[in-house]
Write a protein that holds these residues in place. Sequence first.
Motif, mmCIF file in Angstrom:
data_model
loop_
_atom_site.group_PDB
_atom_site.id
_atom_site.type_symbol
_atom_site.label_atom_id
_atom_site.label_comp_id
_atom_site.label_asym_id
_atom_site.label_seq_id
_atom_site.Cartn_x
_atom_site.Cartn_y
_atom_site.Cartn_z
ATOM 1 N N GLY A 142 -34.464 -29.222 -43.825
ATOM 2 C CA GLY A 142 -34.049 -30.209 -43.299
ATOM 3 C C GLY A 142 -33.853 -29.958 -41.674
ATOM 4 O O GLY A 142 -33.328 -31.022 -41.089
ATOM 5 N N ARG A 143 -34.337 -29.009 -41.360
ATOM 6 C CA ARG A 143 -34.122 -28.855 -39.726
ATOM 7 C C ARG A 143 -35.036 -29.871 -38.884
ATOM 8 O O ARG A 143 -34.645 -29.974 -37.693
ATOM 9 N N LEU A 144 -36.071 -30.194 -39.313
ATOM 10 C CA LEU A 144 -36.801 -31.301 -38.776
ATOM 11 C C LEU A 144 -36.232 -32.685 -38.688
ATOM 12 O O LEU A 144 -36.249 -33.421 -37.624
ATOM 13 N N TRP A 145 -34.995 -32.912 -39.398
ATOM 14 C CA TRP A 145 -34.180 -34.057 -39.306
ATOM 15 C C TRP A 145 -33.499 -34.059 -37.895
ATOM 16 O O TRP A 145 -33.326 -35.198 -37.188
ATOM 17 N N MET A 146 -33.256 -32.834 -37.368
ATOM 18 C CA MET A 146 -32.522 -32.787 -35.892
ATOM 19 C C MET A 146 -33.411 -33.436 -34.950
ATOM 20 O O MET A 146 -32.983 -33.680 -33.689
ATOM 21 N N VAL A 147 -34.873 -33.331 -35.034
ATOM 22 C CA VAL A 147 -35.675 -34.072 -34.270
ATOM 23 C C VAL A 147 -36.000 -35.606 -34.587
ATOM 24 O O VAL A 147 -35.700 -36.502 -33.620
ATOM 25 N N TRP A 148 -36.050 -35.812 -35.827
ATOM 26 C CA TRP A 148 -36.550 -37.090 -36.152
ATOM 27 C C TRP A 148 -35.353 -38.325 -36.268
ATOM 28 O O TRP A 148 -35.599 -39.584 -36.020
ATOM 29 N N MET A 149 -34.446 -37.670 -36.784
ATOM 30 C CA MET A 149 -33.300 -38.696 -36.804
ATOM 31 C C MET A 149 -32.860 -39.348 -35.248
ATOM 32 O O MET A 149 -32.881 -40.311 -35.208
ATOM 33 N N PRO A 150 -32.751 -38.414 -34.343
ATOM 34 C CA PRO A 150 -32.262 -38.938 -32.865
ATOM 35 C C PRO A 150 -33.637 -39.711 -32.504
ATOM 36 O O PRO A 150 -33.348 -41.017 -31.821
ATOM 37 N N LEU A 151 -34.692 -39.459 -32.765
ATOM 38 C CA LEU A 151 -35.914 -40.246 -32.343
ATOM 39 C C LEU A 151 -35.755 -41.644 -33.033
ATOM 40 O O LEU A 151 -36.081 -42.771 -32.529
ATOM 41 N N THR A 152 -35.587 -41.770 -34.377
ATOM 42 C CA THR A 152 -35.600 -42.834 -35.062
ATOM 43 C C THR A 152 -34.360 -43.765 -34.399
ATOM 44 O O THR A 152 -34.516 -45.095 -34.420
ATOM 45 N N VAL A 153 -33.080 -43.134 -34.301
ATOM 46 C CA VAL A 153 -32.004 -44.007 -33.671
ATOM 47 C C VAL A 153 -32.160 -44.512 -32.391
ATOM 48 O O VAL A 153 -32.052 -45.470 -32.078
ATOM 49 N N GLY A 154 -33.123 -43.689 -31.332
ATOM 50 C CA GLY A 154 -33.090 -44.273 -30.424
ATOM 51 C C GLY A 154 -34.256 -45.411 -30.400
ATOM 52 O O GLY A 154 -34.150 -46.314 -29.744
ATOM 53 N N PHE A 155 -35.221 -45.080 -31.141
ATOM 54 C CA PHE A 155 -36.063 -46.379 -31.460
ATOM 55 C C PHE A 155 -35.460 -47.675 -31.961
ATOM 56 O O PHE A 155 -35.949 -48.928 -31.550
ATOM 57 N N VAL A 156 -34.379 -47.181 -32.712
ATOM 58 C CA VAL A 156 -33.491 -48.625 -33.127
ATOM 59 C C VAL A 156 -32.764 -49.235 -31.961
ATOM 60 O O VAL A 156 -32.539 -50.467 -31.866
ATOM 61 N N LEU A 157 -32.280 -48.232 -31.114
ATOM 62 C CA LEU A 157 -31.685 -48.886 -29.823
ATOM 63 C C LEU A 157 -32.598 -49.459 -28.999
ATOM 64 O O LEU A 157 -32.215 -50.546 -28.367
ATOM 65 N N TYR A 158 -33.823 -49.244 -28.974
ATOM 66 C CA TYR A 158 -34.767 -49.909 -28.110
ATOM 67 C C TYR A 158 -34.888 -51.369 -28.798
ATOM 68 O O TYR A 158 -35.075 -52.126 -27.928
ATOM 69 N N LEU A 159 -35.207 -51.306 -30.067
ATOM 70 C CA LEU A 159 -35.292 -52.595 -30.784
ATOM 71 C C LEU A 159 -33.990 -53.611 -30.558
ATOM 72 O O LEU A 159 -34.442 -54.810 -29.905
ATOM 73 N N LEU A 160 -32.883 -52.849 -30.431
ATOM 74 C CA LEU A 160 -31.732 -53.759 -30.414
ATOM 75 C C LEU A 160 -31.909 -54.172 -28.977
ATOM 76 O O LEU A 160 -31.437 -55.496 -28.461
ATOM 77 N N GLY A 161 -31.995 -53.459 -28.237
ATOM 78 C CA GLY A 161 -31.986 -53.664 -26.463
ATOM 79 C C GLY A 161 -33.069 -54.800 -26.211
ATOM 80 O O GLY A 161 -32.881 -55.572 -25.617
ATOM 81 N N ASP A 162 -34.334 -54.557 -26.635
ATOM 82 C CA ASP A 162 -35.379 -55.596 -26.738
ATOM 83 C C ASP A 162 -35.000 -57.087 -27.068
ATOM 84 O O ASP A 162 -35.309 -58.023 -26.551
ATOM 85 N N LEU A 163 -34.398 -57.049 -28.324
ATOM 86 C CA LEU A 163 -33.832 -58.280 -28.919
ATOM 87 C C LEU A 163 -32.668 -58.920 -27.989
ATOM 88 O O LEU A 163 -32.757 -60.163 -27.769
#
Length: 262
Positions: A199-220
Motif C-alpha cells: 500500500g506504499r504507492l498509496w502515499m503517491v497516488w492519494m495526494p495526486l488524486t486529491v489534488g486533481f479533485v481540488l483542481y476540479l472544484l477550483g475550475d468549477l
Amino acid sequence: MKTPTLVAGLVGFIVSLVAVACIGPWYSLDIVRNLLAIVKILSLFASALGSLVASGKIKESGAQRSVWLGLGIGFSMMFLSQCVLFVEVTFLDMQGVFTTYADPLFLISYVFLIWALISFSLRSFGSGLPLGSPLAYLSPGLIVLILFCVGGVFLLYPVINSGAPNAEVFYNVFYPVADFILLVPCAVILRVSIKFRGGRLWMVWMPLTVGFVLYLLGDLVFAYQVSLNMPWLEPMMNFLFTSGYTVTAGGVLGQFDLIKTE
C-alpha cells in the motif's frame, strides 16, 4: 523523521496558511494574492521537476517512466501557464481578463497529463499483475465517469447558458471536463496502488488524486465566478487551486521515497 511524514507535514502546514490567507479580511491585499500566486508557481515547479527527475531515475523503460515523463511535461506546461498569468495580472494589470496567453498552455498541459495517466492505467492492466477482471480493474474509473455524466452536465449547464463570450464558455467547460477525465484513470491507479508494495504507492497516488479533485472544484468555482458574475467566490477559488497544486506536489515528492527503496 521519515520522508513521507515530513512531506505530509509540510503540505498540511502550507495548506493551513493558504486557508488563513483566503478566509481573512487581508485577502484583498495585493501582497496576499501575490504570495498565493507564488505558492502556486513554486508548487507546480516542484511537481514538474520532481516528475521529470523521477522519470530519469526509473532504470527500466516502460509504463512507470512514461507516466512520470508525461506528468512532468504536463506540470511544466502548467508551471509556465501560472508564470504567464502572474506576469499578466501583476505587471500588465490584466486582473479580471479571462482568456489570456496562459490558457493555451493550460490546455496543452491537460493533453499530456491525460495521456500519461490513461496510458499508464491501460499498460498496467496488460502487465500480467493479478489485477482482477477488466470490470473490477476499471470499476473506480467507471464510477467517476458515471458521476460526471450525472452531475457534470447539471453543474456545467448554467455556465454553458450564461451568455458569456464563446471563448470564455469553451475554457470554462473544458477545464472541469478535463479534470473529470484526469480522475478516471487516477481512480483506477489509486485502487491498484493500495494493493501493491504494502500500500506504499498509496502515499503517491492519494495526494495526486486529491489534488486533481481540488483542481476540479477550483475550475468549477472559477467557471461560476467568471461566467455567472460571482466575484465573492474568488477566495474559495484561490484556496482550491493553491491547495490543489500544493497537495499534488506532495504526491510527486512522495515518489522519491519509493525510488530510493528500489
